[in-house]
Motif scaffolding. Sequence first.
Motif, short mmCIF file in Angstrom:
data_model
loop_
_atom_site.label_atom_id
_atom_site.label_comp_id
_atom_site.label_asym_id
_atom_site.label_seq_id
_atom_site.Cartn_x
_atom_site.Cartn_y
_atom_site.Cartn_z
N GLY A 72 0.84 -1.21 0.00
CA GLY A 72 0.00 0.00 0.00
C GLY A 72 0.87 1.25 0.00
O GLY A 72 0.64 2.20 -0.77
N ALA A 73 1.90 1.24 0.84
CA ALA A 73 2.79 2.40 0.94
C ALA A 73 3.59 2.58 -0.36
O ALA A 73 3.77 3.71 -0.83
CB ALA A 73 3.74 2.23 2.13
N LEU A 74 4.04 1.48 -0.94
CA LEU A 74 4.81 1.55 -2.19
C LEU A 74 3.99 2.24 -3.28
O LEU A 74 4.48 3.14 -3.98
CB LEU A 74 5.20 0.14 -2.63
CG LEU A 74 5.87 0.01 -4.01
CD1 LEU A 74 7.32 0.53 -3.96
CD2 LEU A 74 5.86 -1.44 -4.51
N ILE A 75 2.75 1.81 -3.43
CA ILE A 75 1.89 2.36 -4.49
C ILE A 75 1.58 3.83 -4.19
O ILE A 75 1.70 4.69 -5.06
CB ILE A 75 0.60 1.53 -4.62
CG1 ILE A 75 0.93 0.13 -5.15
CG2 ILE A 75 -0.42 2.22 -5.51
CD1 ILE A 75 1.51 0.09 -6.55
N GLN A 76 1.24 4.09 -2.95
CA GLN A 76 0.87 5.47 -2.60
C GLN A 76 2.05 6.44 -2.78
O GLN A 76 1.89 7.51 -3.34
CB GLN A 76 0.40 5.48 -1.15
CG GLN A 76 -0.33 6.76 -0.79
CD GLN A 76 -0.79 6.73 0.67
OE1 GLN A 76 -0.93 5.67 1.27
NE2 GLN A 76 -1.00 7.90 1.23
N ASP A 77 3.23 6.03 -2.36
CA ASP A 77 4.37 6.94 -2.38
C ASP A 77 5.06 7.03 -3.74
O ASP A 77 5.56 8.08 -4.12
CB ASP A 77 5.43 6.50 -1.35
CG ASP A 77 4.88 6.52 0.06
OD1 ASP A 77 3.81 7.12 0.25
OD2 ASP A 77 5.51 5.92 0.95
#
Length: 398
Positions: A344-349
């Motif tokens: 989730g963090a990878l995609i968001q950031d």
Amino acid sequence: MNILAIETSCDETAVAILAAKKDSDSTVYTALGNALYSQASKHAEYGGVYPNLAKREHQKNLAHLTEAALKEAGLHRVQKNAVSAPDSLFANVREGEFRESIAAFLEAVEKPNIDFIAVTSGPGLEPALWTGIVFAEVLGRAWAIPVIPVDHMEGHIFSALLETEKINSKLQETNSKIKFKLSLFDFPLLSLLISGGHTELVAMKDWFQYELVGETRDDAIGEAFDKVARLLDLPYPGGPEVSRFAAVARERGILPLALPRPMLNSADCDFSFSGLKTAVLYALRDVPKPLAEEVRLSVALGFENAARDVVIAKTRRALERTAARTLAVGGGVAANTTIREALGALIQDEFPNTALFLPNRALTGDNAIMIGVAGHLRNQSDHVSSEPITARGSQCLA
Ligand code: KG4
Ligand code: ZN
């Protein structure tokens, strides 16, 4: 359209009945019946899945589970004028008891309102796959309906694309059955498939056109979780247990065991997990047994962090390489909270223009619902192979 779906690739015997209905821009699937029997506890003493035991258990349970799924779906009708099933149906059924259980089932029920059968044809354990295929083919012949072979990994991909919450909240009052809507998504799609048997990054450029982007060179990620669990005296399947220990370690502020991140910087999208497991083995070699709780917590945390870091690095590289607009994650390890959050963090950031689809936790493990959906999508777009169905042991999707 009603689909009977059968999954027997590993240690879950799963039968589902789905109703597929076209929506304005998508398809809504209702799980009318869903019967699943996990053999995991039976395999626990082997510390992994034992193929012939899996086959025997599938043979024992398929007819009962199909009957249960039909009953739940309201499609079960008792045969009034029972006639014995003709011998010719059973030409491919070698085992007497299996044959008897299928014959008894066919003699007891009327042909149900099912349009076709979808069955997993691979990859998986060959004897286990054959059991499901043979069963599906006997039913298909007895009821004169087609049998569609489905790739297990393709099932895992579509499991990520089934949206539940929104549609269920609207429909809950009128219907208690679980409904899934196929999410709208853009190509190219990248799938991250992480399970007990597979660790793959597969790109789908268009419907059913696959390209293997990366894969493990040795152990699968779930297998590594299971092996580390065994080193920590945790039961099989080990993934959820290791993850639970890692969560406790985080909560208590215990430091993670320092472990390598194999192939982190290699210029490809491949994985290696056997070195990580070996590193755990060496780290524990001279530690007094039974292992102190703090040691077990520290190992679990160190391992989960290392596995997560490798998954994220390789997924990042594959997203860059494929310019994917969609990332779909599937397989048993997709239940792992730490990995879900990191994705989730990878995609968001870093990839704000890519849509992330994580499967509902109920669909991360092996199940027949995803097989029915994949079979339906292939059927409606004429992507069904006309070759005789064979069990494909470990041959992968792309
Ligand atoms: O997809 P799956 O049910 O069966 C295969 O096709 O392999 O995946 C099973 C694997 C097992 O190795 C299990 O330990 C792992 O998924 N697993 C997990 C978690 N839940 C299941 N691994 C890490 N964290 C979890 N929460
Ligand atoms: Zn699987």
